[in-house]
Scaffold this active site. Structure first.
Site: not given
Length: 809
Positions: A164, A332
């Site tokens: 992020h 993921h």
């Protein structure tokens, strides 16, 4: 907590498709085509596109014009006895259309606690990088009671923090990204997509504290993500330090015009059905997200629609389809999402939290408030069977089972497998005696529903070693894209390989003597190329520089290569004529008897030619000055140049050369301000350069707008003298084809008494006399005692531009 216009989904705490989050997408966009009159229309914090999908980015700190700011009550006293100590109101709120010059001075030395002579590169060279890496790996499995680690491992959280930090980068203007440690400050520290990343930064604080000034927050955040992967069995491609921290929030980055978190996507699309029409320069699909909504477009699951958002968002980060699939799958493979509770009960984000929270936000009053009761994205569950191990289980599960749409305990849309085998279910993150279903976001489902993504996913599934290699490269690119050229990379873990996205440049010859330089300058000035053309070529080569991601600039001389050589703003015919002469000088210098082993790059020669012309112009003004020159720039080749990526650097306007490519909705002075910030110039530097460039007669197309002098080509202060002369009056010129409601773009300068027209000017010229701050600088340079000061300041600013992104270590 954060507001959302979709009360039925968990988008008020949605994150992106990497651990507790969403994913990325694609490229440039369309926006407003309407004319914008800054004198009549309230300024908004929005971007106005020119109709070609590549509009300039314009920023305003006074974005909210839906109401007039209330003034604090002073008990009837007409004198303000208090300072403006909050952001509730500022001195300029009364005039929302005023240029926001603060973006040019946002990181003033007064905000920086480091000593003026602090050299981060030198400090980093003294860092024991291996010790830091070992400390970070140890931290991954040192679970803290105040924020327990999932499965006893903080890897997923640290990867999300690093992702992020880097993932806000967009290629259109180079802003965002990990290069400044901006995640520590608003708005990023309080974005809905960054819920609970404040805990990740507090967890690594002891390491920052230990290594101090040798390790910036910006570098530490990315390194923590790398070590998280390595502690879980994945070998990263490498790491480069060199990111220097800022010390207060950025004012130049435009994140969108919405005044509501996660407002509907239609707010930032020219056509909501055309997902590549995302407003330029944005990459995220909603305010407060890093990439896309994990539940689907506007929180409505539809993997094919989400695939379109992925392609746009990742493309805006310079990622292609394969990189997009690799990053999503690799991100993921580890970690989990968190949605085991009611997100509406979370308390204020860090910027709004009370003092006792000490900068932490999103306190959860439900259950323990952490561990199994953590609420972050609203989705709940891990993607893989073994979420703390790097393996290839992501695609194994994605292709092995049918996936059904369901909702998390928090009410967020997610996909879960039908009839999954018990052994494929991951154990609970905090109770090893319980197994849970894995889950997938809408973005994960897009990887098998979108035909192109599916082909790539199937390839990675069948050839997992290809996924390993692709993810390693894509992760390195993601986390280093905005660090700039390889010359800025620090540390022993820098990969040896050069990547095209790094805009590689070979080393030039730095061993030119004073005699060599003098000889070259004499040959340059004796050529049939005019001084104005030499200055223009040097400027056009330098103006591509962006301090946001350290791309562009003179090093590499890519102005010789496609696409730059063909850009309209570079006046291709004139450019080619100049380059031909400089190439002849280069060849003659190399073959001369006295310089058999000497070479000079065209990149160096372009800069030296501009410098020589400026020295001559200063002498004609009565100022003897030498423009500093350092050799060593290299010449890039076509094979070293990504033409598509270079298009991001194309100038569509240049106030310094009084040029705008076409009639845009946003005013030329606003475009000038934005470009000035990207080039890293201050307001005084901007004023000195514009005034100097005008009298040097360097306007695009040899137009005479703003050339307020009777001796063009002389580096005088005539521009400022005539701009501030009250014997002159200024009159807008309305052309027949101009919209009657649009502000004039051209003005006449007339004698106040006779009405005789002396010159014509543009809005960029006149803003230096109309804006109170800029006029103060203009008056300074117009003073009788500041002719020499102008020349010195011009040369200093010019040299700053010529050396931007040229690092000699």
């Amino acid at each position: 907590m954060m507001s959302s216009n979709d009360s039925n989904n968990m988008s008020n705490s949605n994150t992106d498709t990497d651990t507790d989050t969403d994913t990325n997408t694609n490229d440039a966009t369309q926006n407003s085509n309407t004319n914008f009159n800054p004198q009549q229309t309230p300024a908004t914090n929005t971007t106005y596109d020119q109709g070609d999908g590549k509009g300039p980015t314009i920023h305003s700190e006074n974005a909210d014009t839906t109401h007039t700011p209330e003034r604090p009550s002073m008990g009837g006293c007409p004198v303000m006895h208090q300072a403006h100590t909050t952001k509730a109101s500022e001195a300029t709120d009364w005039w929302p259309n005023a240029l926001n010059l603060d973006i040019l001075h946002q990181h003033d030395q007064k905000t920086n606690p480091m000593d003026p002579d602090f050299d981060y590169a030198k400090a980093f060279s003294e860092l024991d990088l291996e010790a830091v890496k070992q400390d970070l790996k140890a931290l991954m499995t040192s679970s803290q009671d105040w924020w327990p680690a999932d499965w006893g491992h903080y890897g997923g959280l640290m990867i999300r923090m690093a992702w992020h930090s880097a993932g806000t980068y967009r290629n259109t203007d180079g802003r965002g990204g990990s290069n400044t440690g901006n995640q520590r400050f608003a708005p990023l520290n309080s974005w809905p997509d960054n819920v609970n990343l404040d805990k990740a930064r507090r967890l690594i604080w002891p390491i920052k504290k230990k290594y101090g000034n040798k390790l910036s927050w910006a570098d530490l955040i990315i390194l923590a993500g790398n070590m998280a992967y390595e502690s879980m069995g994945f070998k990263t491609l490498g790491f480069a330090g060199g990111r220097e921290d800022i010390w207060h929030p950025e004012k130049d980055v435009y994140w969108g015009s919405e005044r509501e978190w996660l407002a509907e996507t239609k707010n930032r699309y020219a056509d909501d059905a055309e997902r590549d029409s995302l407003e330029n320069p944005l990459a995220a699909v909603q305010m407060g997200l890093i990439y896309v909504n994990p539940e689907g477009v506007d929180g409505n699951p539809d993997p094919l629609k989400t695939a379109a958002d992925l392609r746009t968002t990742f493309g805006r980060m310079s990622m292609n389809d394969e990189e997009t699939v690799a990053l999503t799958a690799g991100g993921h493979t580890v970690g989990k999402t968190h949605g085991n509770g009611d997100a509406t009960k979370l308390e204020d984000e860090p910027e709004a939290a009370d003092l006792e929270a000490q900068g932490l936000g999103w306190r959860n009053p439900q259950g323990k408030g952490n561990a199994g009761d953590t609420v972050t994205s609203g989705l709940e569950g891990a993607w893989t069977t073994h979420p703390t191990q790097w393996d290839h289980g992501y695609f194994d599960l994605l292709f092995k089972y049918e996936w059904a749409l369901t909702k998390s305990p928090a009410g967020a849309w997610q996909w879960e497998p039908v009839d999954i085998a018990e052994e494929d279910r991951p154990v609970d993150a905090h109770n090893p005696n319980v197994r849970r279903n894995p889950m997938m976001t809408d973005a994960d489902m897009a990887l098998i529903k979108d035909p192109e993504y599916r082909k790539i996913s199937e390839k990675f599934h069948k050839n997992p070693e290809l996924l390993d290699a692709a993810f390693a490269k894509a992760w390195f690119k993601l986390t280093h894209r905005d660090l700039g050229p390889k010359s800025r990379y620090l540390g022993a873990d820098v990969p040896a390989e050069d990547f095209l996205w790094q805009d590689p440049v070979p080393q030039g010859n730095a061993n030119l003597s004073t005699e060599d330089i003098t000889t070259l300058k004499s040959h340059i000035l004796a050529s049939d190329i005019s001084p104005r053309e030499l200055i223009i070529t040097a400027w056009d080569s330098a103006r591509t520089y962006r301090q946001s991601d350290h791309r562009g600039g003179t090093n590499g001389a890519r102005i010789r290569l496609a696409p730059q050589k063909d850009w309209l703003g570079n006046e291709p015919a004139q450019l080619q004529r100049v380059l031909t002469v400089l190439e002849d000088i280069q060849a003659n210098f190399a073959s001369s008897a006295n310089n058999a082993n000497k070479t000079i790059s065209i990149a160096d020669l372009i800069v030296l030619a501009g410098n020589a012309a400026i020295e001559q112009a200063a002498q004609q003004a009565g100022v003897d000055i030498r423009v500093p020159f350092t050799a060593g720039r290299g010449d890039a080749t076509a094979e070293m140049t990504d033409e598509v990526a270079q298009s991001d650097l194309e100038p569509l306007h240049d106030g310094y050369r009084n040029w705008v490519k076409k009639d845009y909705a946003v005013s030329p002075e606003e475009m000038l301000l934005d470009r000035t910030q990207l080039m890293g110039l201050t307001a005084p530097e901007m004023v000195a350069l514009i005034g100097g460039m005008r009298v040097l007669d360097t306007n695009y197309g040899h137009h005479q707008h703003g050339v307020f002098t009777k001796r063009p080509g002389v580096l005088s202060n005539d521009f400022f003298v005539n701009l501030t002369d009250m014997n002159h009056t200024w009159h807008p010129v309305k052309t027949a084809e101009a919209d009657s409601n649009k502000a004039a773009q051209v003005y006449e300068i007339r004698d106040r008494h006779t009405g005789e027209v002396y010159w014509q000017a543009t809005r960029v010229d006149l803003v230096l006399g109309s804006n109170a701050i800029l006029r103060a600088y203009a008056e300074h340079y117009a003073q009788d005692d500041n002719q020499e000061k102008l020349v010195k300041d011009f040369v200093k600013a010019w040299t700053k531009m010529m050396t931007a992104n040229f690092i000699v270590r």
